[in-house]
Motif scaffolding. Sequence first.
Motif, short mmCIF file in Angstrom:
data_model
loop_
_atom_site.label_atom_id
_atom_site.label_comp_id
_atom_site.label_asym_id
_atom_site.label_seq_id
_atom_site.Cartn_x
_atom_site.Cartn_y
_atom_site.Cartn_z
N UNK A 137 -3.81 53.29 -14.60
CA UNK A 137 -5.00 53.85 -14.42
C UNK A 137 -6.27 53.59 -15.28
N UNK A 138 -5.98 52.87 -16.22
CA UNK A 138 -7.32 52.29 -17.23
C UNK A 138 -7.67 53.68 -17.82
N UNK A 139 -6.83 54.77 -18.10
CA UNK A 139 -7.47 55.84 -18.44
C UNK A 139 -7.95 55.71 -19.77
N UNK A 140 -9.09 56.46 -19.82
CA UNK A 140 -9.83 56.51 -21.29
C UNK A 140 -9.29 57.39 -22.24
N UNK A 141 -7.75 57.72 -22.08
CA UNK A 141 -7.05 58.58 -23.03
C UNK A 141 -5.96 57.54 -23.52
N UNK A 142 -5.55 57.90 -24.85
CA UNK A 142 -4.44 57.33 -25.70
C UNK A 142 -3.65 58.34 -25.72
N UNK A 143 -2.37 58.20 -25.47
CA UNK A 143 -1.32 59.30 -25.82
C UNK A 143 -0.67 58.89 -26.85
N UNK A 144 -0.45 59.81 -27.75
CA UNK A 144 0.59 59.98 -29.07
C UNK A 144 1.64 61.01 -28.57
N UNK A 145 3.08 60.43 -28.55
CA UNK A 145 4.00 61.35 -28.27
C UNK A 145 4.79 61.75 -29.32
N UNK A 146 5.21 63.06 -29.57
CA UNK A 146 6.28 63.68 -30.30
C UNK A 146 7.18 64.39 -29.36
N UNK A 147 8.15 65.14 -30.13
CA UNK A 147 9.37 65.70 -29.45
C UNK A 147 9.49 67.10 -29.50
N UNK B 208 -2.24 61.92 -10.80
CA UNK B 208 -3.01 63.17 -10.57
C UNK B 208 -3.01 64.24 -11.72
N UNK B 209 -2.06 64.54 -12.32
CA UNK B 209 -2.17 65.18 -13.70
C UNK B 209 -2.94 64.74 -14.70
N UNK B 210 -2.88 63.18 -15.07
CA UNK B 210 -3.78 62.84 -15.95
C UNK B 210 -5.24 62.81 -15.67
N UNK B 211 -5.68 62.70 -14.28
CA UNK B 211 -6.83 62.89 -13.52
C UNK B 211 -7.44 64.25 -13.85
N UNK B 212 -6.54 65.15 -13.82
CA UNK B 212 -6.87 66.47 -13.98
C UNK B 212 -7.25 66.83 -15.64
N UNK B 213 -6.56 66.02 -16.47
CA UNK B 213 -6.87 66.39 -17.92
C UNK B 213 -8.05 65.58 -18.42
N UNK B 214 -8.50 64.57 -17.51
CA UNK B 214 -9.48 63.85 -18.12
C UNK B 214 -10.96 64.56 -18.55
N UNK B 215 -11.27 65.53 -17.59
CA UNK B 215 -12.52 66.49 -17.95
C UNK B 215 -12.52 67.21 -19.19
N UNK B 216 -11.18 67.58 -19.52
CA UNK B 216 -11.02 68.23 -20.85
C UNK B 216 -11.03 67.49 -22.24
N UNK B 217 -10.92 66.22 -21.95
CA UNK B 217 -10.72 65.15 -23.04
C UNK B 217 -11.98 64.45 -23.10
N UNK B 218 -12.60 64.01 -22.05
CA UNK B 218 -13.77 63.03 -22.20
C UNK B 218 -15.06 63.81 -22.73
N UNK B 219 -16.04 63.18 -23.20
CA UNK B 219 -17.39 63.86 -23.57
C UNK B 219 -18.16 63.80 -22.35
N UNK C 194 -17.66 55.97 -22.03
CA UNK C 194 -16.70 56.99 -22.62
C UNK C 194 -15.68 56.33 -23.49
N UNK C 195 -15.67 56.69 -24.78
CA UNK C 195 -14.81 55.94 -25.60
C UNK C 195 -13.26 56.65 -25.39
N UNK C 196 -12.32 55.95 -25.91
CA UNK C 196 -10.97 56.22 -25.90
C UNK C 196 -10.76 57.60 -26.66
N UNK C 197 -10.14 58.38 -26.24
CA UNK C 197 -9.81 59.74 -26.67
C UNK C 197 -8.30 59.94 -26.99
N UNK C 198 -7.80 60.32 -27.91
CA UNK C 198 -6.40 60.47 -28.35
C UNK C 198 -6.05 62.19 -27.83
N UNK C 199 -4.66 62.05 -27.31
CA UNK C 199 -4.16 62.91 -26.71
C UNK C 199 -2.70 63.07 -27.35
N UNK C 200 -2.18 64.40 -27.78
CA UNK C 200 -0.99 64.46 -28.51
C UNK C 200 -0.06 65.05 -27.58
#
Length: 133
Positions: free
Chosen positions: A27-37, A122-133, A2-8
Amino acid sequence: MNSIKKVLYADDDLDDKAWVSEACKSMASPMYIDFVENGKQVLAYLANCNEDSKPAAIILDLNMPTLDGRQTLQRLKAMPEFKDIPVIIVTTSASKIDMEMCKRLGAAMYLTKPDTYTGWQQILKQLEPLVID
């Protein structure tokens, strides 16, 4: 592989953003998170994206200044170019009314914010299936 996926992630709480960032790194998650307010910044961020730079998912807090999570979710789902991006609500509200409204507006998931570092992992683990191909 899996490649790294961007999450806003839109949230005005600095502590929550720090916890999410640290949990993602640890977690060495495959997600990269960009933050806004806030939601207004979500829309501005997306306006500057092309097809290749769109986030794989958008996380919204419900209670943000300027444009809250409900308003932002509603606007995103009304925009053809962004309506297919999964939107996840992560909030302190455990209200069934909020949950039902967000689902009706098109939220992919509605999660209550944890108050521990492990909870954020645990939240991030729940999000991974939505983000990763």
